[in-house]
Design a protein around this motif. Structure first.
Motif, PDB file in Angstrom:
ATOM      1  N   GLN A 146       0.821  -1.210   0.000  1.00 30.63           N
ATOM      2  CA  GLN A 146       0.000   0.000   0.000  1.00 30.63           C
ATOM      3  C   GLN A 146       0.860   1.266   0.000  1.00 30.63           C
ATOM      4  N   ASN A 149       1.704   1.915  -3.448  1.00 32.21           N
ATOM      5  CA  ASN A 149       0.537   2.433  -4.166  1.00 32.21           C
ATOM      6  C   ASN A 149       0.238   3.878  -3.800  1.00 32.21           C
ATOM      7  N   GLU A 153       0.014   6.831  -6.403  1.00 29.94           N
ATOM      8  CA  GLU A 153      -1.207   7.638  -6.543  1.00 29.94           C
ATOM      9  C   GLU A 153      -0.910   9.118  -6.371  1.00 29.94           C
ATOM     10  N   LEU A 154      -0.007   9.416  -5.468  1.00 26.96           N
ATOM     11  CA  LEU A 154       0.310  10.826  -5.243  1.00 26.96           C
ATOM     12  C   LEU A 154       1.002  11.432  -6.471  1.00 26.96           C
ATOM     13  N   ILE A 155       1.950  10.701  -7.031  1.00 27.67           N
ATOM     14  CA  ILE A 155       2.677  11.249  -8.180  1.00 27.67           C
ATOM     15  C   ILE A 155       1.879  11.058  -9.469  1.00 27.67           C
ATOM     16  N   GLY A 156       1.268   9.900  -9.609  1.00 30.89           N
ATOM     17  CA  GLY A 156       0.653   9.552 -10.887  1.00 30.89           C
ATOM     18  C   GLY A 156      -0.832   9.814 -10.989  1.00 30.89           C
ATOM     19  N   GLY A 157      -1.487  10.104  -9.856  1.00 31.69           N
ATOM     20  CA  GLY A 157      -2.937  10.282  -9.864  1.00 31.69           C
ATOM     21  C   GLY A 157      -3.663   8.993  -9.512  1.00 31.69           C
ATOM     22  N   ARG A 158      -3.199   7.876 -10.071  1.00 35.39           N
ATOM     23  CA  ARG A 158      -3.704   6.565  -9.671  1.00 35.39           C
ATOM     24  C   ARG A 158      -2.585   5.550  -9.862  1.00 35.39           C
ATOM     25  N   ALA A 159      -2.753   4.395  -9.194  1.00 38.87           N
ATOM     26  CA  ALA A 159      -1.666   3.415  -9.185  1.00 38.87           C
ATOM     27  C   ALA A 159      -1.618   2.610 -10.485  1.00 38.87           C
ATOM     28  N   ILE A 160      -2.796   2.318 -11.036  1.00 36.09           N
ATOM     29  CA  ILE A 160      -2.854   1.553 -12.283  1.00 36.09           C
ATOM     30  C   ILE A 160      -3.146   2.553 -13.403  1.00 36.09           C
ATOM     31  N   PRO A 162      -1.320   5.401 -14.388  1.00 36.42           N
ATOM     32  CA  PRO A 162      -1.228   6.780 -13.898  1.00 36.42           C
ATOM     33  C   PRO A 162      -1.497   7.792 -15.003  1.00 36.42           C
ATOM     34  N   VAL A 163      -2.095   8.930 -14.612  1.00 39.51           N
ATOM     35  CA  VAL A 163      -2.509   9.924 -15.614  1.00 39.51           C
ATOM     36  C   VAL A 163      -1.562  11.121 -15.702  1.00 39.51           C
ATOM     37  N   ASN A 164      -0.634  11.212 -14.751  1.00 37.87           N
ATOM     38  CA  ASN A 164       0.143  12.456 -14.650  1.00 37.87           C
ATOM     39  C   ASN A 164       1.451  12.439 -15.437  1.00 37.87           C
ATOM     40  N   ARG A 172       1.666  17.873 -13.520  1.00 40.03           N
ATOM     41  CA  ARG A 172       1.709  18.658 -12.294  1.00 40.03           C
ATOM     42  C   ARG A 172       2.672  17.982 -11.323  1.00 40.03           C
TER      43      ARG A 172
ATOM     44  N   GLU B  25      -5.889  -2.999  -0.286  1.00 35.03           N
ATOM     45  CA  GLU B  25      -5.091  -3.578   0.796  1.00 35.03           C
ATOM     46  C   GLU B  25      -5.815  -3.575   2.133  1.00 35.03           C
ATOM     47  N   PRO B 138      -8.144   1.975 -15.602  1.00 34.86           N
ATOM     48  CA  PRO B 138      -8.832   0.836 -14.992  1.00 34.86           C
ATOM     49  C   PRO B 138     -10.068   1.284 -14.210  1.00 34.86           C
ATOM     50  N   LEU B 196      -9.843  12.749 -12.052  1.00 32.85           N
ATOM     51  CA  LEU B 196      -8.398  12.658 -11.817  1.00 32.85           C
ATOM     52  C   LEU B 196      -7.593  13.585 -12.712  1.00 32.85           C
ATOM     53  N   TYR B 200      -4.983  16.961 -12.062  1.00 38.43           N
ATOM     54  CA  TYR B 200      -3.548  17.005 -12.367  1.00 38.43           C
ATOM     55  C   TYR B 200      -3.264  17.931 -13.552  1.00 38.43           C
ATOM     56  N   HIS B 201      -4.192  18.875 -13.782  1.00 35.55           N
ATOM     57  CA  HIS B 201      -3.993  19.926 -14.790  1.00 35.55           C
ATOM     58  C   HIS B 201      -3.945  19.387 -16.213  1.00 35.55           C
ATOM     59  N   ARG B 202      -4.568  18.256 -16.457  1.00 33.58           N
ATOM     60  CA  ARG B 202      -4.669  17.815 -17.844  1.00 33.58           C
ATOM     61  C   ARG B 202      -6.143  17.565 -18.165  1.00 33.58           C
ATOM     62  N   TYR B 205      -9.278  12.180 -20.741  1.00 30.83           N
ATOM     63  CA  TYR B 205      -9.144  11.503 -22.031  1.00 30.83           C
ATOM     64  C   TYR B 205     -10.139  10.348 -22.199  1.00 30.83           C
TER      65      TYR B 205
END
Lengths: 432, 260
Positions: A146, A149, A153-160, A162-164, A172, B25, B138, B196, B200-202, B205
């Motif tokens: 976790q 994850n 999630e913090l960096i990517g927006g989500r773990a699976i 990622p949108v960032n 961002r 988890e 997902p 989301l 994150y400023h995008r 999609y």
């Protein structure tokens, strides 16, 4: 019955691996005639439909090759496309990418160690069954996973998926304040990861060693993840752009798979054991100490002990994340511009399962003319099959059910990602 | 009392949606206490024979074998839930549906004749009756837990008809289109991710697929105003839910206009 001369082991649906695979072993006259890891996962044609797409799209599109290691696909594609456009990403943005990659290593390795692999050594069918007898152990694994994850999630927006992530960096950059809670959790995770190394190094391992050539990215002074040259224990030392000159794919008779091979020598292996052997001297202090205490030595050639290497790499990823966060300043702007130009670019990064190669050819407007992706599992597959053969040959005295389990373990040792590999492998629809 | 039996099935997909279950988890062991995980290959060697009370189905149908297999899964399942863009709309691999599959085969495989695949990637609902669906590429694991809780306790599974725009408002996001001229599919995309991308400023999609009664024409105009070409507009509708009818039709219009 254990000494009959002709035996057949078929596991039609491999469990606790990512994707759909089967294994087939045929023994005739006490000799292994065939040892195959079959891929029957349907093809999805990523390389084909990437043609004609815009050059900014592969980080999002290729992430969908694998739900377990999307960041690896995003990072290899960014590296390759930026190379094609003549852009290099350095400094704080590159550090944030490495941090994101550490998060994926923590998540993916912990998933494999606790949920997929450990049940083999402890005699359970699944982590749920294991949790009934050892709830605290499983809770620790889930919590460690976790933490990975949360960072994803913090960096990517989500773990699976990622949108960032974008070419040139990020949409961002998270603030220092946003990272504060996860830093605390990472300090806990470091202890938990070291405990994990102690736990798994106490497992009982079958006696088996292989001699595969180990291949991994290498970048002297650091444990290579997102950049470096591709090196091997057999003397390979190439830039990502030279990958296709040295590594070819071969169609083996009666095999369903295209196998990657070093053109001069043949099969090789990527992944944690290769990285550890080539780069172990650059592990961080706590990770190095954990490896030493686990008795790993300079190399690790027993595939069953890969679980220890994965645990050591988890310690490393946590420690490296803490180091990167200690002097983190949000990159501003969070990306560099990547204007399109005609050209070809190559990228290799270390997915949790090993080196992941991407190549893109662009026209002047950045429209993709061709794409090639070689995932780690299809590179390691000939070596995995070699293990299967070697293992059966040395354990013919085991009864069928035990030998079958041993073979399944031999596959799980490599944490194969069949969803990834399948787009590049021939499939055989032979479930009969 | 016997626990309800849960099964997880995979068709053409990336494994990410079923991984969402293992990514719960905090809840995984609690869920495992409420159900018998009877068939979940990614997580367990144990396979308990059907019938199953709830089947979660990931992935799309792309081979003849899988078209047969989904019929068997349906027959064994009291409630069948499709999870994710592949299962609900054919997924990113449905990009083959607007291309020549023979050409695709020969691009990727040196021996295309060995590759058994159908010309189209189709959602599960084109093959069997589907009781509930979860969107997303997902899926959102919170939505998965809510759905499982509702099914296990006899409640009504939550359904939303909102778009990503609604979620942006709930998060107090500044509109990326209005403020920055960033192309965004939020108005025509089903809610579920928690807005989301705009956070994150995008721009969105569209990975949760079209919302009901999506006004794709208006959004296409907005995309053009934000600087996208006809070819860009075609591609953005033609990605992870390329064969969802609303997105497919809008893409076809712009594809026709982008041809010289």
């Amino acid at each position: 019955m254990t000494h009959k001369v002709s035996r057949k082991i078929d596991v039609r649906e491999l469990a606790r691996v990512e994707g759909e695979g089967a294994l087939h072993v045929r023994v005739r006259g006490g000799v292994v005639h065939e040892a195959r890891l079959d891929i029957y996962e349907p093809p999805r044609f990523f390389e084909a439909f990437l043609r004609g797409r815009g050059y900014t799209e592969p980080p999002d599109i290729t992430a969908r090759i694998c739900g377990i290691c999307p960041v690896a696909y995003q990072m290899s594609s960014c590296q390759a496309l930026e190379a094609a456009c003549g852009v290099t990403v350095e400094g704080a943005i590159a550090d944030l990418r490495r941090l994101l990659y550490c998060a994926e290593w923590i998540e993916s390795h912990t998933l494999h160690i606790y949920l997929l692999h450990a049940p083999d050594f402890l005699g359970y069918d699944s982590v749920v069954a294991l949790a009934k007898d050892a709830p605290e152990l499983v809770q620790r694994g889930l919590k460690l996973k976790q933490v990975g994850n949360e960072l994803l999630e913090l960096i990517g927006g989500r773990a699976i998926h990622p949108v960032n992530i974008r070419l040139g960096g990020f949409y961002r950059a998270p603030t220092r304040r946003e990272f504060r809670p996860v830093v605390e959790r990472l300090h806990w995770a470091l202890e938990a990861a070291v405990e994990t190394v102690r736990l798994v190094s106490g497992f009982v391992f079958p006696d088996y060693e292989h001699d595969h050539e180990y291949v991994a990215l290498s970048s002297p002074g650091t444990y290579a993840i997102e950049r470096g040259r591709l090196r091997s224990t057999g003397g390979l030392d190439i830039a990502p752009a030279q990958f296709e000159e040295h590594i070819g794919e071969e169609h083996v008779a009666h095999s369903t798979a295209l196998h990657a091979r070093i053109k001069e020598r043949g099969r090789y292996l990527v992944g944690p054991q290769a990285r550890y052997t080539l780069n172990g001297q650059w592990l961080s202090p706590v990770a190095r100490q954990a490896a030493d205490e686990a008795g790993l030595g300079e190399t690790c050639r027993n595939p069953f002990r890969s679980i220890i290497v994965r645990a050591v790499e988890t310690v490393y990823a946590v420690e490296e994340a803490l180091r990167l966060l200690a002097d983190y300043q949000p990159p501003d702007p969070p990306y560099v511009e990547v204007p399109p130009r005609a050209g070809v670019g190559h990228g290799i990064t270390e997915a949790p399962r090993g080196s992941l190669f991407h190549r893109y050819e662009l026209d002047a407007d950045g429209i993709i003319q061709s794409a090639r992706i070689v995932p780690p599992t299809s590179q390691s597959q000939p070596s995995i099959e070699d293990d299967l053969r070697g293992l059966v040959e040395t354990h013919l005295d085991l009864p069928d059910d035990e030998l079958t389990l041993r073979c399944e373990q031999a596959i799980r040792n490599y944490d194969p990602c069949i969803s990834c590999a399948t787009h590049f492998l021939h499939l055989e629809v032979d479930r009969g | 009392m016997a626990l309800p039996k849960l099964a997880v099935w995979k068709f053409a997909s990336c494994d990410g949606c079923q991984l969402s279950l293992l990514d719960c988890e905090d809840e995984l062991l609690a869920v495992a206490g409420q159900v018998e995980i009877a068939h979940f290959l990614e997580a367990s060697r144990e396979r308990v024979p059907g019938p199953y009370d709830v089947s979660l189905v990931e992935g799309s149908i792309t081979t003849r074998d899988d078209a047969h297999r989904i019929q068997k899964v349906r027959a064994l399942s009291r409630t069948l839930v499709t999870i994710g863009a592949c299962a609900t709309s054919g997924g990113v691999q449905a990009l083959r549906n607007v291309a020549d599959v023979d050409e695709y085969r020969s691009i990727v495989y040196p021996h295309p004749e060995y590759v058994a695949t159908l010309d189209r990637s189709t959602p599960i609902a084109q093959h069997v009756r589907v009781d509930h669906e979860l969107r997303g590429c997902p899926i959102n694991r919170v939505q998965l837990l809510e759905l499982l809780a509702a099914l296990l306790h006899g409640g009504r599974p939550p359904r939303t008809t909102a778009s990503v725009c609604t979620e942006c408002k709930l998060r107090d996001n500044v509109c990326v289109v209005v403020a920055h001229g960033t192309p965004c599919l939020g108005p025509v995309t089903a809610a579920g991710c928690g807005a989301l991308c705009p956070s994150y400023h995008r721009g969105c999609y569209g990975c949760f697929g079209p919302v009901a009664a999506a006004n794709t024409a208006a959004v296409a105009e907005s995309l053009r105003e934000c600087g996208m070409s006809e070819a860009d507009v075609t591609r953005v509708f033609r990605t992870f839910n390329a064969d969802a009818p609303a997105f497919r039709k809008e893409a076809e219009l712009h594809d026709a206009q982008s041809q010289p």
